[in-house]
Every structure is written in C-alpha cells, then in structure tokens.
Design a protein around this motif. Sequence first.
Motif, PDB file in Angstrom:
ATOM      1  N   TYR A 447      24.716  -7.886  14.058  1.00 23.30           N
ATOM      2  CA  TYR A 447      25.701  -7.726  15.955  1.00 23.30           C
ATOM      3  C   TYR A 447      24.801  -6.103  15.333  1.00 23.30           C
ATOM      4  O   TYR A 447      24.372  -5.915  17.747  1.00 23.30           O
ATOM      5  CB  TYR A 447      27.029  -6.520  15.654  1.00 23.30           C
ATOM      6  N   THR A 448      24.122  -5.412  15.232  1.00 22.42           N
ATOM      7  CA  THR A 448      22.916  -4.289  15.667  1.00 22.42           C
ATOM      8  C   THR A 448      21.397  -5.023  15.060  1.00 22.42           C
ATOM      9  O   THR A 448      20.614  -4.685  15.304  1.00 22.42           O
ATOM     10  CB  THR A 448      23.113  -3.394  15.142  1.00 22.42           C
ATOM     11  N   GLN A 449      21.214  -5.740  14.586  1.00 21.90           N
ATOM     12  CA  GLN A 449      20.045  -6.281  13.468  1.00 21.90           C
ATOM     13  C   GLN A 449      20.122  -7.889  13.195  1.00 21.90           C
ATOM     14  O   GLN A 449      20.792  -8.353  13.380  1.00 21.90           O
ATOM     15  CB  GLN A 449      20.506  -5.521  11.601  1.00 21.90           C
ATOM     16  N   GLU A 450      18.969  -8.394  13.019  1.00 27.55           N
ATOM     17  CA  GLU A 450      18.789  -9.982  12.625  1.00 27.55           C
ATOM     18  C   GLU A 450      18.664  -9.816  10.865  1.00 27.55           C
ATOM     19  O   GLU A 450      17.928  -9.454  10.496  1.00 27.55           O
ATOM     20  CB  GLU A 450      17.603 -10.332  13.201  1.00 27.55           C
ATOM     21  N   ALA A 451      19.919  -9.374  10.638  1.00 22.80           N
ATOM     22  CA  ALA A 451      20.081  -8.613   9.071  1.00 22.80           C
ATOM     23  C   ALA A 451      19.723 -10.428   7.907  1.00 22.80           C
ATOM     24  O   ALA A 451      19.536  -9.637   6.910  1.00 22.80           O
ATOM     25  CB  ALA A 451      21.379  -7.755   8.711  1.00 22.80           C
ATOM     26  N   SER A 452      20.308 -11.420   8.245  1.00 17.94           N
ATOM     27  CA  SER A 452      20.148 -11.773   8.047  1.00 17.94           C
ATOM     28  C   SER A 452      18.655 -12.779   7.086  1.00 17.94           C
ATOM     29  O   SER A 452      18.418 -13.936   5.964  1.00 17.94           O
ATOM     30  CB  SER A 452      21.301 -13.120   7.848  1.00 17.94           C
TER      31      SER A 452
END
Length: 479
Positions: A447-452
């Motif tokens: 929701y706040t990063q492109e973590a994956s």
Amino acid sequence: MSNALKYTIRFTTYLLWALMIPGVAYLASLDFKISVALVGGIVGLGVVALCLLNFKLGYYIYITITLILPMLEKLYGTQISGGVVMDLLLLCTLAGSIFDQRKTGIKKIQWGKDPYLICTYLYILALMIQIANPYGANIFAWLFFMRVVLRAYIFLYLGLRVFSNREDVKTFFKYWLTICTLAAIYACIQQHYALLPFERAFAAKYPELFKTTIILAGIRIFSFMSDAAAFGIIMACNIVVIAILLTAKFATIGISRKLLLLVSLALHFLALGYSGTRTGYVMVPVGMMLFFLANMQKRNTILIAMGASLVALVILFGPFHGNPTIVRVRTAFLGKKQDASMDVRDENRHKVQPYIYSHPIGGGVMTTGVNSLKFHRGHQNANVQTDNGYLRAALETGWLGVLMLVAQFFFLIRMGVRNFFRLENELDKLFMIGIAAAIFEISLAQYTQEASTLIESSIMYNAFIAILLKMKYLYTLNA
C-alpha cells in the motif's frame, strides 16, 4: 550432465585461474581498471561454471551476488549493469537445473489446479494483453517490463527445484538469516560512521540515486543493498520470522541457537530502525498479529504478545524525544498533524482515481513513475509517483491486474496458514506461519511501497512462495 563435460569445465576453470596470476600482474602495471575487469571476467567464468555444475549452489550464488552487487558498485565507483549480471547467472543456473537429473518432487505440484498458480497465469495473461494496450503500447517498455517479470518467475521455478525436502528448507533459512544478519551488522557500522568513505564518494558522484536516502532526520541506512526501503522491508519480515522461531521448544531449537537468534533479532531491530522505513515499522506488529491469532491457545504466545506490547508502549510513549530514529518510528504509528510526504501521496491518489475508473485495462506498463519519462513521455500518467504497488497495478494493468495481485496474496497467506495447521513437525509449522506472516506483511507494505517487486525483497518473496508450494505438495497433500 556427462562426466566429460564436467571434467572439461573444471579443467578450463583451473587453467583460467592459473593464467590469471601473471596476466593480472602485468596488466595491473598498465591500467588498474583493465586488471579489475579481467579479474571480474575470470571470476565470473568460474561462477558460471559452478552454476552449471550445481544448480542448487548456483541458486545461492545468485542470491548472494544480487544482494551485494550494489556494494560492489560503490567499491568500484561506478554503476554496473546489474540486470545483465543477474540474467546471466539466472540463465546459467536454469540450464544447470535442466541438465540435472536428480528428483526434486516438482512433478507432484498440481500446475493446473492450484489457486495461486491459476491467479499467476491470469496475471501473466493480463500483462501479455498490455502489448496491445491502445492507451500506452510501447514494445520496448513492454519487453523491459516482461524481462523483469520473467526473471522473477524463473527464480520461483528454480526455488521449486531447489527445495526438494525439509533439509533444503532448513538450509535456506540458515543461509538467509545469516546473510541478512551480516547485512544488519553492516547497517550498524554505517550508522556509526555515517556511511563509509567509498559510499560517500559514490553518493557525491550519483546524487540522484540518493534522493530518498538522505532526509532531514539524517541518512536512511541501506547496508550493502540497493535501497533503504528494500532493506527495511527485508529486516521487518525477518524480525517476525526470527521471533516466531524463538517460540520453538528447546528440543526443536537448542538454547545455543536460540541465543544466536536473539542476537540476530536485536541486530535486525536496530537495522530496521536505522533504515528509516516507516512501512517496515508498521509491518512488524501486523506480521506478529497473524502469528498470535494462529497460536492464541498457547501460553508462550500470550506472554510474548504482552512483552511485545510493553516494548511498543515504551518506544511510542517513553521519555525519548531527541533520537531521530525513535521519532520516525513514532510518526509511523502516531502520525503528525502535517506530514508533507503523506499529503502528497493522498493527493496523487485522488487525482488518478477518475483515470482508473475509465480505463479497465489500465494505461499500459511502465506508464507511471520515473520509467514513464523514458518510455512514455506525454502519457497522461507520466511521472505519476504512485508509491503504492496496488495503485501502480491499477493504473498500468487495470482492474484484472490489481485483482490478480490481491488474489495471489490471499491464496499464499491461506496456503501458509493451512500448511501450519496440517503439518506435524514443529519446525515445519513455524516456518509455514513465519512465511505466511511475512507475506501478510508484504501485502500490507504494497500500500505504501512496491514491496514485492523491489530487487532484494522480490528474491525473498519468491523464495518463500517456492517453499510454501513445495511443502504443500510434498508433506500435506501427497505425503
């Protein structure tokens, strides 16, 4: 792989090493950069040979080089085409796995029935459709994007070959927690010295790469990885995994190993704080919450929850006001009356909502963020900084893309929880709930990063997926 080919590769490797010594000595006297390039080339050939001969070793070599490549860039003082290096190593390891005839249990996977895999196929289909997207079709952008996607899924496939039994899973966690603990130690060194001289020189040479690293509160520590955000996300996921492993009985994990895990946990907490990744601060309690819900009947779980809550209250409300790290942690949970970065993100989301509603297949891949300025100048979404994996998916691939992304997270978390309740071995159960909690954290971080999709966190994410799938089909369904 035939014995003749193995002996040929070994002989060639030894010969190149023997020739390197006088060759490098001569070239070093002429030009330092040439000598470095020659050493790198010879070492690279040796690494390629290892990946071809032993794909399981190549899997770990690939992870190691990918993690430390940013530090090698800084040591060398110039940017390196990391994508080319990663692709070469990955393809060599894939070739080694194809020629290797050992049984890996990969045939037990239900490729056409597994819900997660079906969602993955649909997501790939949604990406394939984007080549003809009338709102933002660019063949070069599409090829660049699909190259990154293909790299992630090849790595996932290799993981399905590597993890052929419980011992392989244990080996991975030993390796992963060891190298991440080393990263945490290096982060503490960076914090103490405010970056080392060669890192400061690199930052001065490429200031555009450090726009989100140097902030008013100080320097966001990134260890030997490429980005403070990716580093913080990995630290947050590992904190939950380590904390869960510490709940094991002494018969499962001995006291000496638990002491090592405690030291590693403390280092991870420090490194997460120094990274300045507010998303990571929120990820930790969210991941632990899933573990607590799955183990509410156990006394140790309740005691750990109470202890963790007490520590959290001390950090959030204790008399510590001058430490910038603690201040940043508090803003992640308590917020501020005026947070400029969050205000900008909310404003961007409101601006693009009409576009999402009117474009069900999205505007095309690589049409947002910095990449859009290279491939899609003039696009309506050009340079829109999403700072949100779900928002980027909605803008670029439409409703189908974002639905498949959410569905993948759902089925992975469900798979991890189901494996946890179905397996009998305690260590296996802890690995499963630890991975489920980590993926739950990543789904929140999206929701706040492109973590994956960050380089380092993508490695962790896809390795975890491979472990979940293999444990499911080796020990819960087809045992």
